[in-house]
Scaffold this active site. Structure first.
Site, PDB file in Angstrom:
ATOM      1  N   GLY A 152       8.488  -8.549  -1.251  1.00 36.01           N
ATOM      2  CA  GLY A 152       8.589  -7.922   0.046  1.00 36.01           C
ATOM      3  C   GLY A 152       9.046  -6.521   0.068  1.00 36.01           C
ATOM      4  O   GLY A 152       9.777  -6.088   0.894  1.00 36.01           O
ATOM      5  N   SER A 153       9.243  -5.622  -1.130  1.00 34.65           N
ATOM      6  CA  SER A 153       9.766  -4.390  -0.927  1.00 34.65           C
ATOM      7  C   SER A 153       8.940  -3.417  -0.020  1.00 34.65           C
ATOM      8  O   SER A 153       9.791  -2.683   0.430  1.00 34.65           O
ATOM      9  CB  SER A 153       9.835  -3.962  -2.470  1.00 34.65           C
ATOM     10  N   ASN A 154       7.693  -3.746  -0.136  1.00 35.25           N
ATOM     11  CA  ASN A 154       6.740  -3.025   0.944  1.00 35.25           C
ATOM     12  C   ASN A 154       7.227  -3.242   2.439  1.00 35.25           C
ATOM     13  O   ASN A 154       7.210  -2.395   3.248  1.00 35.25           O
ATOM     14  CB  ASN A 154       5.372  -2.961   0.726  1.00 35.25           C
ATOM     15  N   MET A 202      -1.151 -13.005  -1.748  1.00 34.61           N
ATOM     16  CA  MET A 202      -1.848 -13.299  -2.969  1.00 34.61           C
ATOM     17  C   MET A 202      -2.815 -14.384  -2.463  1.00 34.61           C
ATOM     18  O   MET A 202      -3.092 -15.074  -3.205  1.00 34.61           O
ATOM     19  CB  MET A 202      -0.769 -13.718  -3.795  1.00 34.61           C
ATOM     20  N   ARG A 203      -3.393 -14.203  -1.404  1.00 32.96           N
ATOM     21  CA  ARG A 203      -4.556 -15.314  -1.018  1.00 32.96           C
ATOM     22  C   ARG A 203      -5.845 -14.575  -0.493  1.00 32.96           C
ATOM     23  O   ARG A 203      -5.381 -13.402   0.145  1.00 32.96           O
ATOM     24  CB  ARG A 203      -4.014 -16.294   0.172  1.00 32.96           C
ATOM     25  N   ILE A 261      -8.749 -14.068   2.021  1.00 33.21           N
ATOM     26  CA  ILE A 261      -8.892 -14.485   3.302  1.00 33.21           C
ATOM     27  C   ILE A 261     -10.271 -14.667   3.740  1.00 33.21           C
ATOM     28  O   ILE A 261     -11.372 -14.165   3.301  1.00 33.21           O
ATOM     29  CB  ILE A 261      -8.181 -13.498   4.169  1.00 33.21           C
ATOM     30  N   HIS A 301      -2.741  -1.767  -2.371  1.00 33.33           N
ATOM     31  CA  HIS A 301      -3.239  -2.160  -3.578  1.00 33.33           C
ATOM     32  C   HIS A 301      -2.601  -1.042  -4.871  1.00 33.33           C
ATOM     33  O   HIS A 301      -2.728   0.141  -4.515  1.00 33.33           O
ATOM     34  CB  HIS A 301      -4.586  -2.372  -3.734  1.00 33.33           C
TER      35      HIS A 301
HETATM   36  C1  GRF Z   1       2.371  -4.266  -4.368  1.00 35.89           C
HETATM   37  O1  GRF Z   1       2.352  -3.584  -5.739  1.00 35.89           O
HETATM   38  C2  GRF Z   1       1.362  -4.056  -3.589  1.00 35.89           C
HETATM   39  O2  GRF Z   1       0.393  -3.091  -3.898  1.00 35.89           O
HETATM   40  C3  GRF Z   1       0.674  -5.245  -4.159  1.00 35.89           C
HETATM   41  O3  GRF Z   1       1.553  -6.188  -4.176  1.00 35.89           O
HETATM   42  C4  GRF Z   1       2.657  -5.704  -4.600  1.00 35.89           C
HETATM   43  C5  GRF Z   1       3.674  -6.284  -3.455  1.00 35.89           C
HETATM   44  O4  GRF Z   1       4.891  -5.657  -4.225  1.00 35.89           O
HETATM   45  N1  GRF Z   1      -0.599  -5.809  -3.043  1.00 35.89           N
HETATM   46  P1  GRF Z   1       6.277  -6.107  -2.938  1.00 35.89           P
HETATM   47  O5  GRF Z   1       6.393  -7.603  -2.755  1.00 35.89           O
HETATM   48  O6  GRF Z   1       5.938  -5.313  -1.653  1.00 35.89           O
HETATM   49  O7  GRF Z   1       7.546  -5.674  -3.591  1.00 35.89           O
END
Ligand code: GRF
Length: 209
Positions: A16-18, A94-95, A97, A113
């Site tokens: 969840g760093s994003n 990671m699913r 849809i 991505h």
């Molecule tokens: C990211 O690299 C995103 O592009 C991909 O999954 C990763 C998620 O990273 N879809 P985080 O959980 O946000 O750290």
């Protein structure tokens, strides 16, 4: 005219760093949006703790407890509607849809991505890029369609592949690029500047004060 902030749900399965980067960008001001909900399919994921710390409500579910993907997606859609969610951000969800989730949100669901699509879709994008030997990779934010990372591209950020890069070192720089790219795109969405026309996405220029 003062419009209300765009209500966002983030879907994530892992670190969840994003999610965190987006939350911090919104908290920092300048993005007329609010994080209304985190949707997560792994109760033990780090993103759940991040949401808790940030006070973002979370919908946690265990896919195994449902008869089908459609069954849990119906439940998710009901919650998204109840929360008045206007934009769905897939950030490490990671699913796959189905149309149950996608159709009501088509044009209002984006994904991030870790490659310059259409190169290296699917899982292991960073490793795929390294193994292929490209000199430039990066991150893409795109609208979600029925395919695997195939939807209309909104924005991309390039990251150079350096001699001696490992999957870890390259992924780290791609993550840093993602943490800039995703909030930027969400700001455009919140400002109503993105237009989707078939596969073409255009971003209207910022209107000055
Ligand atoms: C990211 O690299 C995103 O592009 C991909 O999954 C990763 C998620 O990273 N879809 P985080 O959980 O946000 O750290």
């Amino acid at each position: 005219m003062v419009s209300s902030p765009l209500r966002i749900a983030v879907f994530a399965s892992g670190s969840g760093s994003n999610f965190q980067a987006l939350a911090e960008a919104i908290a920092g001001g300048g993005i007329p949006a609010e994080l209304a909900l985190l949707v997560c399919d792994r109760p033990e994921a780090k993103v759940v703790r991040r949401a808790e710390a940030l006070g973002v409500p979370t919908l946690l579910f265990r896919p195994k407890e449902y008869a089908s993907r459609e069954a849990y997606e119906r439940e998710i859609v009901a919650r998204l509607e109840a929360e008045g969610v206007e934009l769905v951000v897939l950030a490490g969800y990671m699913r796959l849809i189905t149309g149950i989730l996608l159709n009501p949100f088509y044009g209002r669901m984006i994904n991030i991505h870790p490659s310059l699509l259409p190169a290296f879709p699917g899982i292991g994008a960073v490793r795929q890029a390294l193994e292929y030997g490209v000199k430039l990779t990066g991150a893409t934010v795109h609208f979600v369609d029925g395919g695997m990372d195939t939807g209309p591209i909104i924005a991309q950020q390039a990251v150079e592949v350096l001699d001696g890069d490992t999957e870890e070192t390259l992924a780290e720089r791609i993550h840093a690029a993602e943490h800039e790219l995703l909030p930027r795109v969400v700001r455009w969405m919140a400002e109503g500047r993105i237009k989707l026309d078939g596969r073409k996405v255009t971003v209207a220029k910022e209107v000055g004060p």
